[in-house]
Design an enzyme around this catalytic site. Sequence first.
Site, PDB file in Angstrom:
ATOM      1  N   LYS A   1      15.215  67.985 133.636  1.00 15.40           N
ATOM      2  CA  LYS A   1      15.482  69.418 133.466  1.00 15.40           C
ATOM      3  C   LYS A   1      15.510  69.749 131.975  1.00 15.40           C
ATOM      4  O   LYS A   1      16.430  69.371 131.257  1.00 15.40           O
ATOM      5  CB  LYS A   1      16.838  69.815 134.078  1.00 15.40           C
ATOM      6  CG  LYS A   1      17.101  71.313 133.932  1.00 15.40           C
ATOM      7  CD  LYS A   1      18.552  71.579 133.604  1.00 15.40           C
ATOM      8  CE  LYS A   1      18.860  72.941 133.048  1.00 15.40           C
ATOM      9  NZ  LYS A   1      18.032  73.471 131.999  1.00 15.40           N
TER      10      LYS A   1
ATOM     11  N   THR B   1      29.011  69.044 123.636  1.00 10.42           N
ATOM     12  CA  THR B   1      30.171  68.307 124.141  1.00 10.42           C
ATOM     13  C   THR B   1      30.779  69.022 125.348  1.00 10.42           C
ATOM     14  O   THR B   1      31.166  68.383 126.328  1.00 10.42           O
ATOM     15  CB  THR B   1      31.192  68.151 122.996  1.00 10.42           C
ATOM     16  OG1 THR B   1      30.612  67.257 122.033  1.00 10.42           O
ATOM     17  CG2 THR B   1      32.510  67.589 123.465  1.00 10.42           C
TER      18      THR B   1
ATOM     19  N   GLY C   1      28.645  68.320 128.293  1.00  5.90           N
ATOM     20  CA  GLY C   1      28.786  66.892 128.587  1.00  5.90           C
ATOM     21  C   GLY C   1      30.014  66.628 129.450  1.00  5.90           C
ATOM     22  O   GLY C   1      29.968  65.839 130.405  1.00  5.90           O
TER      23      GLY C   1
ATOM     24  N   GLU D   1      24.923  62.185 125.132  1.00  2.00           N
ATOM     25  CA  GLU D   1      24.688  62.303 123.676  1.00  2.00           C
ATOM     26  C   GLU D   1      25.049  63.728 123.326  1.00  2.00           C
ATOM     27  O   GLU D   1      24.317  64.658 123.655  1.00  2.00           O
ATOM     28  CB  GLU D   1      23.206  62.085 123.348  1.00  2.00           C
ATOM     29  CG  GLU D   1      22.627  60.786 123.811  1.00  2.00           C
ATOM     30  CD  GLU D   1      22.802  59.650 122.821  1.00  2.00           C
ATOM     31  OE1 GLU D   1      23.496  59.842 121.796  1.00  2.00           O
ATOM     32  OE2 GLU D   1      22.263  58.576 123.091  1.00  2.00           O
TER      33      GLU D   1
ATOM     34  N   CYS E   1      21.801  67.529 115.920  1.00  3.88           N
ATOM     35  CA  CYS E   1      23.157  67.071 116.256  1.00  3.88           C
ATOM     36  C   CYS E   1      23.726  66.137 115.199  1.00  3.88           C
ATOM     37  O   CYS E   1      24.915  66.139 114.933  1.00  3.88           O
ATOM     38  CB  CYS E   1      23.123  66.362 117.600  1.00  3.88           C
ATOM     39  SG  CYS E   1      21.858  65.104 117.664  1.00  3.88           S
TER      40      CYS E   1
ATOM     41  N   GLU F   1      30.952  72.564 115.354  1.00  2.00           N
ATOM     42  CA  GLU F   1      29.511  72.387 115.211  1.00  2.00           C
ATOM     43  C   GLU F   1      28.841  73.760 115.202  1.00  2.00           C
ATOM     44  O   GLU F   1      28.958  74.517 116.160  1.00  2.00           O
ATOM     45  CB  GLU F   1      28.967  71.550 116.378  1.00  2.00           C
ATOM     46  CG  GLU F   1      27.506  71.246 116.213  1.00  2.00           C
ATOM     47  CD  GLU F   1      26.961  70.363 117.333  1.00  2.00           C
ATOM     48  OE1 GLU F   1      27.226  70.666 118.503  1.00  2.00           O
ATOM     49  OE2 GLU F   1      26.265  69.387 117.018  1.00  2.00           O
TER      50      GLU F   1
HETATM   51  P1  NAP Z   1      23.809  72.738 126.014  1.00  3.67           P
HETATM   52  O1  NAP Z   1      24.119  74.167 126.112  1.00  3.67           O
HETATM   53  O2  NAP Z   1      24.876  71.757 126.221  1.00  3.67           O
HETATM   54  O3  NAP Z   1      22.613  72.487 127.029  1.00  3.67           O
HETATM   55  C1  NAP Z   1      22.053  71.222 127.222  1.00  3.67           C
HETATM   56  C2  NAP Z   1      21.459  71.158 128.605  1.00  3.67           C
HETATM   57  O4  NAP Z   1      22.493  71.279 129.582  1.00  3.67           O
HETATM   58  C3  NAP Z   1      20.465  72.279 128.884  1.00  3.67           C
HETATM   59  O5  NAP Z   1      19.411  71.771 129.654  1.00  3.67           O
HETATM   60  C4  NAP Z   1      21.318  73.242 129.664  1.00  3.67           C
HETATM   61  O6  NAP Z   1      20.585  74.094 130.490  1.00  3.67           O
HETATM   62  C5  NAP Z   1      22.197  72.343 130.477  1.00  3.67           C
HETATM   63  N1  NAP Z   1      23.424  73.004 130.924  1.00  3.67           N
HETATM   64  C6  NAP Z   1      24.063  74.053 130.348  1.00  3.67           C
HETATM   65  N2  NAP Z   1      25.158  74.394 131.058  1.00  3.67           N
HETATM   66  C7  NAP Z   1      25.222  73.544 132.107  1.00  3.67           C
HETATM   67  C8  NAP Z   1      26.120  73.389 133.199  1.00  3.67           C
HETATM   68  N3  NAP Z   1      27.189  74.177 133.352  1.00  3.67           N
HETATM   69  N4  NAP Z   1      25.879  72.419 134.096  1.00  3.67           N
HETATM   70  C9  NAP Z   1      24.789  71.609 133.954  1.00  3.67           C
HETATM   71  N5  NAP Z   1      23.910  71.723 132.960  1.00  3.67           N
HETATM   72  C10 NAP Z   1      24.115  72.661 132.033  1.00  3.67           C
HETATM   73  O7  NAP Z   1      23.181  72.363 124.601  1.00  3.67           O
HETATM   74  P2  NAP Z   1      22.027  73.126 123.821  1.00  3.67           P
HETATM   75  O8  NAP Z   1      22.572  74.412 123.343  1.00  3.67           O
HETATM   76  O9  NAP Z   1      20.776  73.121 124.610  1.00  3.67           O
HETATM   77  O10 NAP Z   1      21.788  72.126 122.598  1.00  3.67           O
HETATM   78  C11 NAP Z   1      22.621  72.068 121.505  1.00  3.67           C
HETATM   79  C12 NAP Z   1      23.657  70.969 121.640  1.00  3.67           C
HETATM   80  O11 NAP Z   1      23.022  69.724 121.887  1.00  3.67           O
HETATM   81  C13 NAP Z   1      24.466  70.753 120.394  1.00  3.67           C
HETATM   82  O12 NAP Z   1      25.827  70.634 120.698  1.00  3.67           O
HETATM   83  C14 NAP Z   1      23.944  69.444 119.839  1.00  3.67           C
HETATM   84  O13 NAP Z   1      24.842  68.738 119.052  1.00  3.67           O
HETATM   85  C15 NAP Z   1      23.587  68.712 121.067  1.00  3.67           C
HETATM   86  N6  NAP Z   1      22.602  67.673 120.774  1.00  3.67           N
HETATM   87  C16 NAP Z   1      23.029  66.376 120.759  1.00  3.67           C
HETATM   88  C17 NAP Z   1      22.144  65.363 120.472  1.00  3.67           C
HETATM   89  C18 NAP Z   1      22.599  63.932 120.449  1.00  3.67           C
HETATM   90  O14 NAP Z   1      21.762  63.055 120.578  1.00  3.67           O
HETATM   91  N7  NAP Z   1      23.857  63.627 120.303  1.00  3.67           N
HETATM   92  C19 NAP Z   1      20.813  65.658 120.222  1.00  3.67           C
HETATM   93  C20 NAP Z   1      20.402  66.983 120.249  1.00  3.67           C
HETATM   94  C21 NAP Z   1      21.326  67.977 120.539  1.00  3.67           C
HETATM   95  P3  NAP Z   1      20.237  75.605 130.013  1.00  3.67           P
HETATM   96  O15 NAP Z   1      19.458  75.494 128.777  1.00  3.67           O
HETATM   97  O16 NAP Z   1      19.424  76.125 131.110  1.00  3.67           O
HETATM   98  O17 NAP Z   1      21.542  76.293 129.833  1.00  3.67           O
END
Ligand code: NAP
Length: 494
Positions: free
Chosen positions: A190, A245, A248, A266, A300, A398
């Site tokens: 996804k 987070t 996660g 992650e 990140c 963040e």
């Molecule tokens: P996000 O909002 O956490 O979304 C990540 C994924 O989870 C998306 O596919 C999202 O779908 C899905 N998601 C959102 N809400 C959900 C829920 N309630 N239940 C199940 N799935 C859900 O993160 P983002 O805004 O896309 O990315 C930014 C974040 O990613 C930052 O915090 C960054 O630090 C982190 N990141 C971490 C790493 C690492 O390796 N540590 C690498 C890159 C990014 P939708 O898009 O459809 O909402």
Amino acid sequence: MNRSIEFWQTKVAGLKPEGRAFIDGKYVDSISGKTFPCINPATGKEIAQIAECERADVDLAVSVAKRRFDSGVWAKRSPTERKTVLLKLAALIQDNMEELSLLESLDMGKPVEVSYAYEMPELGGYVQWVAEAVDKLYDEVAPTALGDLALIRREALGVVACVVPWNFPLDMAIWKCVPALAMGNSVVLKPAEQSSLTAIKLAELVKAAGVPDGVFNVVTGFGETVGAPLGLHMDVACLAFTGSTEVGKHFLRYSAESNMKLVWLECGGKSPNIVFADTENLDQAAKLAARVFYNQGEVCSSPTRLLVEEGIHDDFVAQVIKYAKDYEPTDPLDPNALMGAMVEDIHTQRVMRYVETGKTEATLAYGGEQVVINGSSNFIRPTIFTGVNNEMRIAKEEIFGPVLSIIKFKTEAEAIEIANDSIYGLMASVFTSNLSRAHRVSEALKAGTVTVNTVDMVSPLVPFGGVKQSGNGRDNSLHAFDKYSSLKTTWIKY
Ligand code: NAP
Ligand code: MG
């Protein structure tokens, strides 16, 4: 060859991105028929309609993936056979770099040339590395007494679901899906709602490489309606996530409420970068500190808290500002762009709210404003705050944008304490020319990766991941295979 802006603009004109989901080897509409628009944040224009999948589509994809897994059509092929297929995938990624980097840029705003010249070649290399590794992993025989033989073998898990973010859409998808496939699992991917295009294109390449239908599936849509059903699914054996987070933690709950599936996370970061006055090449250190603006700061592991020793503080800040100017936001199709557009309006506004908060908490030393390009205001100038202390919101939270918080320190002990005073522990950096100090500080820093006299090092050769609320598990290196397999012990009496 240096590709011009006109070259990329011509490519855009000829592009008709696929927006459907991919289930059982075919592109399909969502069962409900619903779609949602995919917007280019650099222009505000729609580039495609994306299938809006929901629980029923997830159920279909997981049931197909499970059936194919149980049939052994992929899982029971030898590692060498899987290697051959994945090497073909690596070659196909190389052959399609132009389209992949353009889709990535249009979808989430990053400079196309950065994607084409650096990210895509590295990604092809990553797939090749994983493929080459898979038939060189030996299992174990335990040191039992004669008369007993105990075999310890890796086994594929079954259906692995991968839920990924929008900042490096294809990288994150491939980091999860390829080692999972290499181990023999079936996969349901996804992508983030903001960046589905390269995940959808990847499905075509995976099929062309020879992965059997139904073994790799892409279900597009939103977190609540696709991500959550995957997290809660009784037939998903493992959930590999990269993202915030907060989300996660949802996946840990989903697992507890369903089948105790393995959950690999992650998550976020607020990485410290400590610069000591004894650093020999401070100019290089300043240049690398400005790498915080790479990928619009949407990284990140970005070194977003810069800790500078008191004696060199003012001169060093001036050098960082000089290098920050290289990251002036630019049309992402301009081959000279180092910084493009933020992923979407909502995120731009979120980052700008942090910038406004920063102006009340600390001193704005550079940037702090939006720029309008081609009618889009999703561009933010590199922004640097000085006079920051670690209690401020801009030091704790963040931001995920081009914002650097600079903190002054006096002693090594104080620097370590500030660096570790975070809920996150993804990466940390230290600049010093004192060898003992380099080792001492690296040992003391609580992070999955520490870099000395460099920043943000990522490679297939070494594990990537965090401690504390940055998550668990490791992508990359041979350790990534641990996430997508379990150990089976077989005792044989003879
Ligand atoms: P996000 O909002 O956490 O979304 C990540 C994924 O989870 C998306 O596919 C999202 O779908 C899905 N998601 C959102 N809400 C959900 C829920 N309630 N239940 C199940 N799935 C859900 O993160 P983002 O805004 O896309 O990315 C930014 C974040 O990613 C930052 O915090 C960054 O630090 C982190 N990141 C971490 C790493 C690492 O390796 N540590 C690498 C890159 C990014 P939708 O898009 O459809 O909402
Ligand atoms: Mg988009």
